[in-house]
Design a protein around this motif. Sequence first.
Motif, PDB file in Angstrom:
ATOM      1  N   ILE A  61       7.458  -0.262  -3.555  1.00 25.87           N
ATOM      2  CA  ILE A  61       7.341  -1.657  -3.104  1.00 25.87           C
ATOM      3  C   ILE A  61       7.308  -2.591  -4.314  1.00 25.87           C
ATOM      4  N   ALA A  62       6.614  -2.194  -5.372  1.00 21.48           N
ATOM      5  CA  ALA A  62       6.542  -3.016  -6.582  1.00 21.48           C
ATOM      6  C   ALA A  62       7.926  -3.217  -7.193  1.00 21.48           C
ATOM      7  N   ARG A  69       4.046 -11.246 -11.353  1.00 25.65           N
ATOM      8  CA  ARG A  69       2.597 -11.139 -11.126  1.00 25.65           C
ATOM      9  C   ARG A  69       2.309 -10.167  -9.997  1.00 25.65           C
ATOM     10  N   LEU A  70       3.072 -10.280  -8.915  1.00 28.43           N
ATOM     11  CA  LEU A  70       2.891  -9.375  -7.783  1.00 28.43           C
ATOM     12  C   LEU A  70       3.285  -7.951  -8.166  1.00 28.43           C
ATOM     13  N   LYS A  76      -0.540  -1.886 -10.984  1.00 24.93           N
ATOM     14  CA  LYS A  76      -1.931  -1.635 -11.380  1.00 24.93           C
ATOM     15  C   LYS A  76      -2.682  -0.932 -10.249  1.00 24.93           C
ATOM     16  N   ARG A  77      -2.444  -1.374  -9.022  1.00 28.34           N
ATOM     17  CA  ARG A  77      -3.096  -0.745  -7.860  1.00 28.34           C
ATOM     18  C   ARG A  77      -2.664   0.708  -7.717  1.00 28.34           C
ATOM     19  N   ALA A  78      -1.386   0.980  -7.950  1.00 28.32           N
ATOM     20  CA  ALA A  78      -0.888   2.353  -7.840  1.00 28.32           C
ATOM     21  C   ALA A  78      -1.610   3.278  -8.814  1.00 28.32           C
ATOM     22  N   GLU A  79      -1.984   2.735  -9.961  1.00 29.26           N
ATOM     23  CA  GLU A  79      -2.678   3.543 -10.969  1.00 29.26           C
ATOM     24  C   GLU A  79      -4.152   3.747 -10.649  1.00 29.26           C
ATOM     25  N   THR A  80      -4.690   2.992  -9.715  1.00 31.73           N
ATOM     26  CA  THR A  80      -6.119   3.112  -9.406  1.00 31.73           C
ATOM     27  C   THR A  80      -6.401   4.027  -8.220  1.00 31.73           C
ATOM     28  N   ILE A  81      -5.377   4.612  -7.670  1.00 29.55           N
ATOM     29  CA  ILE A  81      -5.587   5.545  -6.563  1.00 29.55           C
ATOM     30  C   ILE A  81      -6.120   6.839  -7.167  1.00 29.55           C
ATOM     31  N   HIS A  82      -7.371   7.128  -6.846  1.00 30.85           N
ATOM     32  CA  HIS A  82      -8.069   8.242  -7.490  1.00 30.85           C
ATOM     33  C   HIS A  82      -8.012   9.506  -6.651  1.00 30.85           C
TER      34      HIS A  82
END
Length: 85
Positions: A61-62, A69-70, A76-82
């Motif tokens: 999607i990115a 910015r989006l 960044k969100r994709a990298e925070t999926i733990h």
Amino acid sequence: FPSHDMSGKYLLGVDKRPNQASYTACCCNGKGKKVHLGSFKTEQEAHQAYCTYKANLIREIASQQTDPRLKNALLKRAETIHLVP
């Protein structure tokens, strides 16, 4: 973001049907359809499949965004999926 779904019984993206030894992983495809990601021996393996799919979906999607910015926020969100150890 919490690792467990709202019921708290299983990790996010994971379900287990009664009388089955395996865990299933599923996720929304971003278009309102539920995608079955497979059956796994452990809850952690199923959660890993969910996290991998979700992160890849967010990256896809990115890549379609024209606003940097989006795009950067999504990456960044994709990298925070733990993953749960």
